[in-house]
Design an enzyme around this catalytic site. Structure first.
Site, PDB file in Angstrom:
ATOM      1  N   ASN A   9       0.853  -1.194   0.000  1.00 42.59           N
ATOM      2  CA  ASN A   9       0.000   0.000   0.000  1.00 42.59           C
ATOM      3  C   ASN A   9       0.893   1.250   0.000  1.00 42.59           C
ATOM      4  O   ASN A   9       1.570   1.551   0.990  1.00 42.59           O
ATOM      5  CB  ASN A   9      -0.896  -0.048   1.252  1.00 42.59           C
ATOM      6  CG  ASN A   9      -1.848   1.129   1.329  1.00 42.59           C
ATOM      7  OD1 ASN A   9      -1.507   2.235   0.940  1.00 42.59           O
ATOM      8  ND2 ASN A   9      -3.040   0.883   1.848  1.00 42.59           N
ATOM      9  N   ASP A  68      -1.169  -3.376  10.490  1.00 39.38           N
ATOM     10  CA  ASP A  68      -2.556  -3.735  10.195  1.00 39.38           C
ATOM     11  C   ASP A  68      -3.443  -2.770  10.954  1.00 39.38           C
ATOM     12  O   ASP A  68      -3.261  -2.548  12.155  1.00 39.38           O
ATOM     13  CB  ASP A  68      -2.878  -5.185  10.557  1.00 39.38           C
ATOM     14  CG  ASP A  68      -4.111  -5.643   9.775  1.00 39.38           C
ATOM     15  OD1 ASP A  68      -4.051  -5.649   8.526  1.00 39.38           O
ATOM     16  OD2 ASP A  68      -5.145  -5.944  10.392  1.00 39.38           O
ATOM     17  N   PHE A 149      -5.968   9.134   2.839  1.00 40.72           N
ATOM     18  CA  PHE A 149      -6.493   8.008   2.055  1.00 40.72           C
ATOM     19  C   PHE A 149      -7.547   7.279   2.885  1.00 40.72           C
ATOM     20  O   PHE A 149      -7.792   7.615   4.044  1.00 40.72           O
ATOM     21  CB  PHE A 149      -5.361   7.060   1.638  1.00 40.72           C
ATOM     22  CG  PHE A 149      -4.722   6.314   2.776  1.00 40.72           C
ATOM     23  CD1 PHE A 149      -3.753   6.911   3.569  1.00 40.72           C
ATOM     24  CD2 PHE A 149      -5.094   5.003   3.070  1.00 40.72           C
ATOM     25  CE1 PHE A 149      -3.166   6.225   4.623  1.00 40.72           C
ATOM     26  CE2 PHE A 149      -4.506   4.301   4.123  1.00 40.72           C
ATOM     27  CZ  PHE A 149      -3.540   4.925   4.902  1.00 40.72           C
ATOM     28  N   GLY A 150      -8.141   6.255   2.295  1.00 39.05           N
ATOM     29  CA  GLY A 150      -9.097   5.411   3.022  1.00 39.05           C
ATOM     30  C   GLY A 150     -10.253   6.206   3.615  1.00 39.05           C
ATOM     31  O   GLY A 150     -10.918   6.985   2.926  1.00 39.05           O
ATOM     32  N   ARG A 178      -1.192   5.320  13.414  1.00 36.06           N
ATOM     33  CA  ARG A 178      -0.003   4.721  12.779  1.00 36.06           C
ATOM     34  C   ARG A 178       1.268   5.352  13.346  1.00 36.06           C
ATOM     35  O   ARG A 178       2.237   4.655  13.646  1.00 36.06           O
ATOM     36  CB  ARG A 178      -0.099   4.930  11.262  1.00 36.06           C
ATOM     37  CG  ARG A 178       1.029   4.284  10.472  1.00 36.06           C
ATOM     38  CD  ARG A 178       0.700   4.190   8.992  1.00 36.06           C
ATOM     39  NE  ARG A 178      -0.437   3.323   8.771  1.00 36.06           N
ATOM     40  CZ  ARG A 178      -1.660   3.756   8.414  1.00 36.06           C
ATOM     41  NH1 ARG A 178      -1.887   5.032   8.183  1.00 36.06           N
ATOM     42  NH2 ARG A 178      -2.652   2.907   8.278  1.00 36.06           N
TER      43      ARG A 178
HETATM   44  P1  IMP Z   1      -5.035  -2.631   6.183  1.00 37.36           P
HETATM   45  O1  IMP Z   1      -5.820  -3.884   6.295  1.00 37.36           O
HETATM   46  O2  IMP Z   1      -4.188  -2.369   7.376  1.00 37.36           O
HETATM   47  O3  IMP Z   1      -4.277  -2.522   4.907  1.00 37.36           O
HETATM   48  O4  IMP Z   1      -6.038  -1.395   6.155  1.00 37.36           O
HETATM   49  C1  IMP Z   1      -7.406  -1.531   6.180  1.00 37.36           C
HETATM   50  C2  IMP Z   1      -8.114  -0.372   5.555  1.00 37.36           C
HETATM   51  O5  IMP Z   1      -8.264   0.622   6.553  1.00 37.36           O
HETATM   52  C3  IMP Z   1      -7.445   0.320   4.379  1.00 37.36           C
HETATM   53  O6  IMP Z   1      -7.798  -0.240   3.174  1.00 37.36           O
HETATM   54  C4  IMP Z   1      -8.004   1.726   4.477  1.00 37.36           C
HETATM   55  O7  IMP Z   1      -9.269   1.784   3.844  1.00 37.36           O
HETATM   56  C5  IMP Z   1      -8.215   1.886   5.957  1.00 37.36           C
HETATM   57  N1  IMP Z   1      -7.122   2.626   6.569  1.00 37.36           N
HETATM   58  C6  IMP Z   1      -5.947   2.150   7.061  1.00 37.36           C
HETATM   59  N2  IMP Z   1      -5.220   3.151   7.562  1.00 37.36           N
HETATM   60  C7  IMP Z   1      -5.936   4.279   7.391  1.00 37.36           C
HETATM   61  C8  IMP Z   1      -5.700   5.633   7.685  1.00 37.36           C
HETATM   62  O8  IMP Z   1      -4.658   6.037   8.224  1.00 37.36           O
HETATM   63  N3  IMP Z   1      -6.677   6.489   7.346  1.00 37.36           N
HETATM   64  C9  IMP Z   1      -7.842   6.097   6.751  1.00 37.36           C
HETATM   65  N4  IMP Z   1      -8.103   4.843   6.428  1.00 37.36           N
HETATM   66  C10 IMP Z   1      -7.151   3.940   6.745  1.00 37.36           C
END
Ligand code: IMP
Length: 196
Positions: A9, A68, A149-150, A178
């Site tokens: 990512n 994660d 993002f996200g 994070r």
């Molecule tokens: P992952 O499984 O750790 O890759 O993340 C899960 C999902 O959470 C990602 O696809 C994003 O949609 C969301 N996400 C993770 N970190 C953030 C962030 O810092 N801000 C907003 N959304 C996040």
């Protein structure tokens, strides 16, 4: 210490690179090593983070670090949580997930939420360390801001009167889930490094 980030990512890579910029960690992307895709099928953030870090470390024979993360919305029983990336389906985009979240939150008065991040550092011999960070906020009624993002455009931080998506990278990295998890890990690495 050279450490591989066990994630493809690019949004996370950019943030983590900035968070670790004044530490002894030299972060390299897993993309440089052709690490095969790792399926995140764990029931917890820790299981997923450990799987990614362990697999990447074994594959590269270097220490690997992973993240994660999940968004936990209190009125929705702390979901989407570990399913945050596929909330609206297997190949859901960030905006699909945000749309689904806003739909589920229609009419809800309790809009409290938190981001939780679990970071795992794994060495090729299987030794591992974990840290955690979280931040609390409020789910907005519509997306606000163009950064991040996200779920960032719908995650509002009352103390700053802004969503994550209205913050610069540096501002987000001062307070985010994070940043907290990775700064703790960087401190732990400083203590480990003499022996490694
Ligand atoms: P992952 O499984 O750790 O890759 O993340 C899960 C999902 O959470 C990602 O696809 C994003 O949609 C969301 N996400 C993770 N970190 C953030 C962030 O810092 N801000 C907003 N959304 C996040």
């Amino acid at each position: 210490m050279k450490i591989v980030l066990a994630s493809r990512n690019q949004d996370k890579y950019k943030e983590i690179k900035d968070i670790l910029k004044h530490t002894k960690v030299e972060l390299v992307s897993a993309e440089e090593f052709n690490v095969p895709e790792i399926i995140e099928d764990g029931a917890t953030y820790f299981e997923n983070a450990k799987k990614k870090a362990f697999y990447t470390s074994t594959h590269t024979q270097l220490p690997a670090i992973s993240d994660d993360t999940g968004l936990e919305v209190f009125a929705l029983g702390k979901t989407p949580g570990v399913y945050s990336s596929r909330y609206a389906g297997k190949n859901a985009s960030y905006s699909d997930n945000v749309r689904k979240l806003l739909r589920e939150m229609q009419g809800k008065t309790d809009r409290r939420a938190r981001f939780v991040c679990v970071c795992v550092l794994c060495f090729p011999d299987g030794t591992f360390y974990q840290t955690r960070g979280e931040i609390r906020g409020i789910i907005t009624k519509e997306p606000i801001g163009r950064g991040g993002f996200g779920y960032d455009p719908v995650f509002y931080i009352p103390e700053l009167k802004k969503t994550f998506a209205e913050l610069s990278l540096e501002e987000k990295n001062k307070i985010s889930h994070r940043a907290k998890a990775f700064k703790k890990m960087a401190q732990l690495i400083e203590k480990l490094e003499p022996e490694k």
